[in-house]
Design a protein around this motif. Structure first.
Motif, PDB file in Angstrom:
ATOM      1  N   ALA A  59       5.921  11.537   2.373  1.00 57.82           N
ATOM      2  CA  ALA A  59       5.754  10.858   0.828  1.00 57.82           C
ATOM      3  C   ALA A  59       4.932   9.695   0.345  1.00 57.82           C
ATOM      4  O   ALA A  59       4.234   9.791   1.464  1.00 57.82           O
ATOM      5  CB  ALA A  59       6.692  10.168   0.921  1.00 57.82           C
ATOM      6  N   SER A  60       4.243   9.873  -0.606  1.00 56.60           N
ATOM      7  CA  SER A  60       3.111   8.934  -0.909  1.00 56.60           C
ATOM      8  C   SER A  60       3.598   7.730  -1.751  1.00 56.60           C
ATOM      9  O   SER A  60       4.232   7.912  -2.687  1.00 56.60           O
ATOM     10  CB  SER A  60       2.304  10.183  -1.217  1.00 56.60           C
ATOM     11  OG  SER A  60       1.633  10.578  -0.569  1.00 56.60           O
ATOM     12  N   PHE A  61       3.271   6.811  -1.150  1.00 55.86           N
ATOM     13  CA  PHE A  61       2.843   6.084  -2.722  1.00 55.86           C
ATOM     14  C   PHE A  61       2.520   6.298  -3.856  1.00 55.86           C
ATOM     15  O   PHE A  61       1.504   7.241  -4.308  1.00 55.86           O
ATOM     16  CB  PHE A  61       2.085   4.432  -2.705  1.00 55.86           C
ATOM     17  CG  PHE A  61       2.917   4.043  -0.948  1.00 55.86           C
ATOM     18  CD1 PHE A  61       1.490   2.982  -0.018  1.00 55.86           C
ATOM     19  CD2 PHE A  61       4.292   3.389  -0.730  1.00 55.86           C
ATOM     20  CE1 PHE A  61       2.479   2.893   1.155  1.00 55.86           C
ATOM     21  CE2 PHE A  61       4.573   3.188   0.385  1.00 55.86           C
ATOM     22  CZ  PHE A  61       3.602   2.730   1.444  1.00 55.86           C
ATOM     23  N   VAL A  62       3.302   5.979  -5.098  1.00 55.22           N
ATOM     24  CA  VAL A  62       2.072   7.002  -6.276  1.00 55.22           C
ATOM     25  C   VAL A  62       2.046   5.307  -7.134  1.00 55.22           C
ATOM     26  O   VAL A  62       1.969   4.237  -7.302  1.00 55.22           O
ATOM     27  CB  VAL A  62       3.173   6.753  -7.822  1.00 55.22           C
ATOM     28  CG1 VAL A  62       3.055   6.877  -8.926  1.00 55.22           C
ATOM     29  CG2 VAL A  62       4.399   7.865  -7.199  1.00 55.22           C
ATOM     30  N   GLU A  63       0.071   5.527  -7.358  1.00 56.87           N
ATOM     31  CA  GLU A  63      -0.838   4.328  -7.412  1.00 56.87           C
ATOM     32  C   GLU A  63       0.353   3.792  -8.450  1.00 56.87           C
ATOM     33  O   GLU A  63       0.587   5.076 -10.093  1.00 56.87           O
ATOM     34  CB  GLU A  63      -2.197   5.268  -7.566  1.00 56.87           C
ATOM     35  CG  GLU A  63      -2.633   5.991  -6.892  1.00 56.87           C
ATOM     36  CD  GLU A  63      -4.061   5.885  -7.063  1.00 56.87           C
ATOM     37  OE1 GLU A  63      -4.795   5.431  -7.614  1.00 56.87           O
ATOM     38  OE2 GLU A  63      -4.303   7.185  -6.277  1.00 56.87           O
ATOM     39  N   GLY A  64       0.061   2.697  -8.409  1.00 60.98           N
ATOM     40  CA  GLY A  64       0.454   2.213 -10.279  1.00 60.98           C
ATOM     41  C   GLY A  64       1.385   1.030  -9.041  1.00 60.98           C
ATOM     42  O   GLY A  64       1.734   0.565 -10.366  1.00 60.98           O
ATOM     43  N   GLY A  65       2.643   1.437  -8.482  1.00 62.86           N
ATOM     44  CA  GLY A  65       3.492   0.780  -7.137  1.00 62.86           C
ATOM     45  C   GLY A  65       3.219  -0.410  -7.634  1.00 62.86           C
ATOM     46  O   GLY A  65       1.978  -1.137  -7.562  1.00 62.86           O
ATOM     47  N   GLU A  66       4.024  -1.887  -6.572  1.00 65.36           N
ATOM     48  CA  GLU A  66       3.411  -2.585  -6.823  1.00 65.36           C
ATOM     49  C   GLU A  66       4.115  -2.834  -5.309  1.00 65.36           C
ATOM     50  O   GLU A  66       4.668  -2.247  -4.401  1.00 65.36           O
ATOM     51  CB  GLU A  66       4.385  -3.517  -7.395  1.00 65.36           C
ATOM     52  CG  GLU A  66       4.281  -5.267  -7.275  1.00 65.36           C
ATOM     53  CD  GLU A  66       2.740  -6.215  -7.960  1.00 65.36           C
ATOM     54  OE1 GLU A  66       2.716  -5.315  -9.083  1.00 65.36           O
ATOM     55  OE2 GLU A  66       2.626  -6.730  -7.540  1.00 65.36           O
ATOM     56  N   PHE A  67       2.537  -3.750  -4.591  1.00 63.94           N
ATOM     57  CA  PHE A  67       2.697  -3.970  -3.482  1.00 63.94           C
ATOM     58  C   PHE A  67       2.666  -4.815  -2.945  1.00 63.94           C
ATOM     59  O   PHE A  67       2.157  -6.050  -3.976  1.00 63.94           O
ATOM     60  CB  PHE A  67       2.074  -3.376  -2.461  1.00 63.94           C
ATOM     61  CG  PHE A  67       1.659  -2.381  -0.798  1.00 63.94           C
ATOM     62  CD1 PHE A  67       2.522  -3.532  -0.043  1.00 63.94           C
ATOM     63  CD2 PHE A  67       0.700  -1.480  -0.497  1.00 63.94           C
ATOM     64  CE1 PHE A  67       3.332  -3.068   1.452  1.00 63.94           C
ATOM     65  CE2 PHE A  67       1.003  -1.224   0.552  1.00 63.94           C
ATOM     66  CZ  PHE A  67       2.323  -1.153   1.469  1.00 63.94           C
ATOM     67  N   THR A  68       4.195  -6.120  -2.491  1.00 66.93           N
ATOM     68  CA  THR A  68       4.005  -7.245  -2.384  1.00 66.93           C
ATOM     69  C   THR A  68       3.336  -7.233  -0.660  1.00 66.93           C
ATOM     70  O   THR A  68       4.523  -7.108   0.035  1.00 66.93           O
ATOM     71  CB  THR A  68       4.882  -7.976  -2.736  1.00 66.93           C
ATOM     72  OG1 THR A  68       5.682  -7.412  -4.132  1.00 66.93           O
ATOM     73  CG2 THR A  68       4.733  -9.591  -1.968  1.00 66.93           C
ATOM     74  N   LEU A  69       2.608  -8.290  -0.510  1.00 71.65           N
ATOM     75  CA  LEU A  69       2.066  -8.313   1.002  1.00 71.65           C
ATOM     76  C   LEU A  69       3.533  -9.398   2.041  1.00 71.65           C
ATOM     77  O   LEU A  69       3.921 -10.209   1.122  1.00 71.65           O
ATOM     78  CB  LEU A  69       1.471  -8.744   1.756  1.00 71.65           C
ATOM     79  CG  LEU A  69      -0.236  -7.896   0.920  1.00 71.65           C
ATOM     80  CD1 LEU A  69      -1.699  -8.321   1.099  1.00 71.65           C
ATOM     81  CD2 LEU A  69       0.093  -6.205   1.162  1.00 71.65           C
ATOM     82  N   CYS A  70       3.746  -9.795   3.551  1.00 69.69           N
ATOM     83  CA  CYS A  70       3.995 -10.583   3.415  1.00 69.69           C
ATOM     84  C   CYS A  70       4.142 -12.197   3.172  1.00 69.69           C
ATOM     85  O   CYS A  70       4.452 -12.798   3.565  1.00 69.69           O
ATOM     86  CB  CYS A  70       4.477 -10.235   5.120  1.00 69.69           C
ATOM     87  SG  CYS A  70       3.213 -10.299   5.977  1.00 69.69           S
ATOM     88  N   SER A  71       2.719 -12.289   3.230  1.00 61.69           N
ATOM     89  CA  SER A  71       1.806 -13.317   3.261  1.00 61.69           C
ATOM     90  C   SER A  71       2.345 -14.087   0.762  1.00 61.69           C
ATOM     91  O   SER A  71       2.141 -14.798   0.818  1.00 61.69           O
ATOM     92  CB  SER A  71       0.518 -13.496   3.054  1.00 61.69           C
ATOM     93  OG  SER A  71      -0.385 -12.230   1.923  1.00 61.69           O
ATOM     94  N   GLY A  72       2.905 -12.853   1.015  1.00 61.29           N
ATOM     95  CA  GLY A  72       3.172 -13.527  -1.008  1.00 61.29           C
ATOM     96  C   GLY A  72       2.431 -12.884  -1.789  1.00 61.29           C
ATOM     97  O   GLY A  72       2.701 -12.585  -2.761  1.00 61.29           O
ATOM     98  N   ALA A  73       1.122 -12.292  -1.261  1.00 60.74           N
ATOM     99  CA  ALA A  73       0.484 -11.295  -2.069  1.00 60.74           C
ATOM    100  C   ALA A  73       0.652 -10.696  -2.855  1.00 60.74           C
ATOM    101  O   ALA A  73       0.660  -9.212  -2.250  1.00 60.74           O
ATOM    102  CB  ALA A  73      -1.007 -11.211  -1.317  1.00 60.74           C
TER     103      ALA A  73
END
Length: 85
Positions: A59-73
């Motif tokens: 599977a690939s991430f679809v561009e436009g999805g939201e990525f939340t890093l463990c730092s909260g960024a």
């Protein structure tokens, strides 16, 4: 390890797949063994939420999805392959 709904021997409906070796998981909606949408969480706690472009083996991430890093960024996702089976 998959837990969730099945149809005709395939992942179909809501479910979670945990990769023991990498301590990552995907949870979401599956259609005939293919992940369509949901979340991907890595071993550090970073999370992608959105759609997936998938086959029965990757599977690939679809561009436009939201990525939340463990730092909260947070950032908008770019396409990237992750195994799902």
């Amino acid at each position: 390890i998959y837990t969730g709904e099945w149809s005709e021997g395939k992942k179909d409906g809501a479910g979670t797949y945990i990769f023991k070796a990498s301590a990552t998981k995907v949870a979401g909606v599956w259609k005939m063994n293919v992940l369509e949408s949901g979340t991907f969480t890595d071993k550090y706690g970073s999370v992608y939420k959105g759609g997936f472009s998938a086959t029965t083996t990757s599977a690939s991430f679809v561009e436009g999805g939201e990525f939340t890093l463990c730092s909260g960024a947070t950032t908008t996702a770019i396409a990237s392959a992750v195994p799902v089976a």
